[in-house]
Write a protein that holds these residues in place. Sequence first.
Motif, PDB file in Angstrom:
ATOM      1  N   VAL A   5       0.841  -1.281  -0.083  1.00  0.00           N
ATOM      2  CA  VAL A   5       0.275   0.106   0.062  1.00  0.00           C
ATOM      3  C   VAL A   5       0.870   1.135   0.026  1.00  0.00           C
ATOM      4  O   VAL A   5       1.888   1.466   0.736  1.00  0.00           O
ATOM      5  CB  VAL A   5      -0.986   0.077   1.208  1.00  0.00           C
ATOM      6  N   ASN A   6       0.643   2.013  -0.906  1.00  0.00           N
ATOM      7  CA  ASN A   6       1.350   3.283  -1.033  1.00  0.00           C
ATOM      8  C   ASN A   6       0.439   4.688  -1.027  1.00  0.00           C
ATOM      9  O   ASN A   6      -0.305   4.894  -2.007  1.00  0.00           O
ATOM     10  CB  ASN A   6       2.315   3.143  -2.268  1.00  0.00           C
ATOM     11  N   GLY A   7       0.609   5.558   0.215  1.00  0.00           N
ATOM     12  CA  GLY A   7      -0.346   6.443   0.298  1.00  0.00           C
ATOM     13  C   GLY A   7       0.241   7.348   1.336  1.00  0.00           C
ATOM     14  O   GLY A   7       1.241   7.484   1.634  1.00  0.00           O
ATOM     15  N   ILE A   8      -0.942   8.092   2.109  1.00  0.00           N
ATOM     16  CA  ILE A   8      -0.593   9.094   2.974  1.00  0.00           C
ATOM     17  C   ILE A   8      -0.878   8.275   4.322  1.00  0.00           C
ATOM     18  O   ILE A   8      -2.105   7.743   4.549  1.00  0.00           O
ATOM     19  CB  ILE A   8      -1.533  10.568   2.910  1.00  0.00           C
ATOM     20  N   LEU A   9       0.089   8.756   5.465  1.00  0.00           N
ATOM     21  CA  LEU A   9      -0.399   7.915   6.688  1.00  0.00           C
ATOM     22  C   LEU A   9      -1.313   8.733   7.268  1.00  0.00           C
ATOM     23  O   LEU A   9      -1.070  10.075   7.647  1.00  0.00           O
ATOM     24  CB  LEU A   9       0.974   8.213   7.506  1.00  0.00           C
ATOM     25  N   ILE A  12      -1.873   6.477  13.191  1.00  0.00           N
ATOM     26  CA  ILE A  12      -0.995   5.282  13.745  1.00  0.00           C
ATOM     27  C   ILE A  12      -1.016   5.208  15.393  1.00  0.00           C
ATOM     28  O   ILE A  12      -1.271   6.169  15.722  1.00  0.00           O
ATOM     29  CB  ILE A  12       0.492   5.677  13.452  1.00  0.00           C
ATOM     30  N   GLU A  13      -1.235   3.908  15.612  1.00  0.00           N
ATOM     31  CA  GLU A  13      -1.314   3.565  17.295  1.00  0.00           C
ATOM     32  C   GLU A  13      -0.474   2.389  17.414  1.00  0.00           C
ATOM     33  O   GLU A  13      -0.271   1.758  16.253  1.00  0.00           O
ATOM     34  CB  GLU A  13      -2.752   3.743  17.648  1.00  0.00           C
ATOM     35  N   GLU A  14      -0.463   1.971  18.422  1.00  0.00           N
ATOM     36  CA  GLU A  14       0.174   0.871  18.782  1.00  0.00           C
ATOM     37  C   GLU A  14      -0.385  -0.502  18.000  1.00  0.00           C
ATOM     38  O   GLU A  14      -1.462  -0.848  18.252  1.00  0.00           O
ATOM     39  CB  GLU A  14       0.438   0.419  20.143  1.00  0.00           C
ATOM     40  N   GLY A  15       0.792  -1.013  17.213  1.00  0.00           N
ATOM     41  CA  GLY A  15       0.100  -2.303  16.173  1.00  0.00           C
ATOM     42  C   GLY A  15      -0.747  -2.072  15.265  1.00  0.00           C
ATOM     43  O   GLY A  15      -1.041  -3.072  14.369  1.00  0.00           O
ATOM     44  N   ASN A  16      -1.180  -0.603  14.702  1.00  0.00           N
ATOM     45  CA  ASN A  16      -1.787  -0.431  13.608  1.00  0.00           C
ATOM     46  C   ASN A  16      -1.586   0.873  13.003  1.00  0.00           C
ATOM     47  O   ASN A  16      -1.155   1.769  13.730  1.00  0.00           O
ATOM     48  CB  ASN A  16      -3.274  -0.401  14.041  1.00  0.00           C
ATOM     49  N   ALA A  17      -1.606   0.890  11.511  1.00  0.00           N
ATOM     50  CA  ALA A  17      -1.671   2.212  10.739  1.00  0.00           C
ATOM     51  C   ALA A  17      -2.604   2.152   9.819  1.00  0.00           C
ATOM     52  O   ALA A  17      -3.149   1.160   9.210  1.00  0.00           O
ATOM     53  CB  ALA A  17       0.050   2.086  10.284  1.00  0.00           C
ATOM     54  N   VAL A  18      -3.213   3.316   9.535  1.00  0.00           N
ATOM     55  CA  VAL A  18      -4.079   3.615   8.641  1.00  0.00           C
ATOM     56  C   VAL A  18      -3.422   4.397   7.542  1.00  0.00           C
ATOM     57  O   VAL A  18      -3.187   5.406   7.581  1.00  0.00           O
ATOM     58  CB  VAL A  18      -5.522   4.230   9.063  1.00  0.00           C
ATOM     59  N   VAL A  19      -3.478   3.842   6.221  1.00  0.00           N
ATOM     60  CA  VAL A  19      -2.794   4.525   5.110  1.00  0.00           C
ATOM     61  C   VAL A  19      -4.031   4.874   4.020  1.00  0.00           C
ATOM     62  O   VAL A  19      -4.639   3.740   3.516  1.00  0.00           O
ATOM     63  CB  VAL A  19      -1.756   3.516   4.339  1.00  0.00           C
ATOM     64  N   ASP A  20      -4.056   6.058   3.759  1.00  0.00           N
ATOM     65  CA  ASP A  20      -5.149   6.584   2.862  1.00  0.00           C
ATOM     66  C   ASP A  20      -4.427   6.325   1.433  1.00  0.00           C
ATOM     67  O   ASP A  20      -3.400   7.177   1.224  1.00  0.00           O
ATOM     68  CB  ASP A  20      -5.234   8.074   3.106  1.00  0.00           C
ATOM     69  N   VAL A  21      -5.123   5.588   0.531  1.00  0.00           N
ATOM     70  CA  VAL A  21      -4.740   5.433  -0.880  1.00  0.00           C
ATOM     71  C   VAL A  21      -5.755   5.860  -1.480  1.00  0.00           C
ATOM     72  O   VAL A  21      -6.727   5.117  -1.683  1.00  0.00           O
ATOM     73  CB  VAL A  21      -4.152   3.884  -1.027  1.00  0.00           C
ATOM     74  N   ILE A  41       2.285  11.857  10.603  1.00  0.00           N
ATOM     75  CA  ILE A  41       0.924  11.819  10.122  1.00  0.00           C
ATOM     76  C   ILE A  41       1.033  12.934   9.013  1.00  0.00           C
ATOM     77  O   ILE A  41       1.492  14.039   9.003  1.00  0.00           O
ATOM     78  CB  ILE A  41       0.092  12.097  11.044  1.00  0.00           C
ATOM     79  N   GLY A  42       0.464  12.294   7.865  1.00  0.00           N
ATOM     80  CA  GLY A  42       0.136  13.323   6.726  1.00  0.00           C
ATOM     81  C   GLY A  42       1.038  13.251   5.865  1.00  0.00           C
ATOM     82  O   GLY A  42       1.216  13.659   4.567  1.00  0.00           O
ATOM     83  N   GLU A  43       2.250  12.354   5.999  1.00  0.00           N
ATOM     84  CA  GLU A  43       3.119  11.872   5.163  1.00  0.00           C
ATOM     85  C   GLU A  43       3.185  10.827   4.353  1.00  0.00           C
ATOM     86  O   GLU A  43       2.492   9.803   4.603  1.00  0.00           O
ATOM     87  CB  GLU A  43       4.836  12.204   5.595  1.00  0.00           C
ATOM     88  N   ALA A  44       4.044  10.896   3.029  1.00  0.00           N
ATOM     89  CA  ALA A  44       3.809   9.720   2.327  1.00  0.00           C
ATOM     90  C   ALA A  44       4.352   8.220   2.864  1.00  0.00           C
ATOM     91  O   ALA A  44       5.442   8.295   3.428  1.00  0.00           O
ATOM     92  CB  ALA A  44       4.603   9.798   0.893  1.00  0.00           C
ATOM     93  N   VAL A  45       3.988   7.186   2.719  1.00  0.00           N
ATOM     94  CA  VAL A  45       4.639   5.969   3.229  1.00  0.00           C
ATOM     95  C   VAL A  45       4.202   4.734   2.233  1.00  0.00           C
ATOM     96  O   VAL A  45       2.917   4.801   1.657  1.00  0.00           O
ATOM     97  CB  VAL A  45       4.079   5.684   4.514  1.00  0.00           C
ATOM     98  N   LYS A  46       5.092   3.722   2.063  1.00  0.00           N
ATOM     99  CA  LYS A  46       4.911   2.683   1.300  1.00  0.00           C
ATOM    100  C   LYS A  46       4.947   1.558   2.293  1.00  0.00           C
ATOM    101  O   LYS A  46       6.271   1.472   2.804  1.00  0.00           O
ATOM    102  CB  LYS A  46       5.807   2.580   0.409  1.00  0.00           C
ATOM    103  N   LEU A  47       4.315   0.870   2.544  1.00  0.00           N
ATOM    104  CA  LEU A  47       4.389  -0.701   3.241  1.00  0.00           C
ATOM    105  C   LEU A  47       4.044  -1.950   2.555  1.00  0.00           C
ATOM    106  O   LEU A  47       3.069  -1.859   1.754  1.00  0.00           O
ATOM    107  CB  LEU A  47       3.186  -0.785   4.250  1.00  0.00           C
ATOM    108  N   TYR A  48       5.028  -2.930   2.273  1.00  0.00           N
ATOM    109  CA  TYR A  48       5.018  -4.120   1.763  1.00  0.00           C
ATOM    110  C   TYR A  48       4.178  -4.857   2.771  1.00  0.00           C
ATOM    111  O   TYR A  48       4.227  -5.119   3.849  1.00  0.00           O
ATOM    112  CB  TYR A  48       6.436  -4.506   1.384  1.00  0.00           C
TER     113      TYR A  48
END
Length: 206
Positions: A5-9, A12-21, A41-48
């Motif tokens: 998933v490649n989008g905007i963070l 984020i909390e312990e054990g979980n992140a929500v990425v807006d794609v 928060i609000g920055e780009a992130v890519k998670l495999y």
Amino acid sequence: MIAYVNGILESIEEGNAVVDVNGVGYNVNISGSTMDRMPGIGEAVKLYTYTNVKEDAFTLFGFLSRDELNLFKMLITVNGIGPKGGLAILSVMTPDDLRFAIIAGDSGAISKAPGVGKKTAERITLELRDKIKATEDSMLASAAGLSSSDIGDSESPARDEAVAALVSLGYNATDATKAVRKVLSVNPEISNDTELLLKQALKEMF
């Protein structure tokens, strides 16, 4: 199913992140170490990602590198290690430290992960040692332009002898393995010389 998933963070909390794609928010389970290295928060992130599908759930597990993802996939092939267990291990150990612990048979280091008992940790080292060694040998050989047998296999035991010698001198098995493999990554031509390999590895221990 979902490679990354490649989008905007978004959060984020312990054990979980929500990425807006593109307007769709993906819940992704992450390890503690991944959480520590996430952008703001609000920055780009890519998670495999690894997709875990059950009858009542569709869950994503995400990592900042393919290396971590591949190790995670290896871990969950071991009986008794589910996705949550794999995340727990990668929360307390870096990929390199985990590889060295597996190669050295250091189950004690692995059992420090929450929910991972001694027997399960021993099963991990037993079942994954050959796989990890094969992967490491392939990487070292590729970097040096050699065949995997040139850097130490069953017919070239200098590496294992050097590690055993360091352990007999009182060094931790994981640290000893790490030192020997670091020497080999720089000087693969000494892979069959136990004495020289040991001398070089000792320098790495200080």
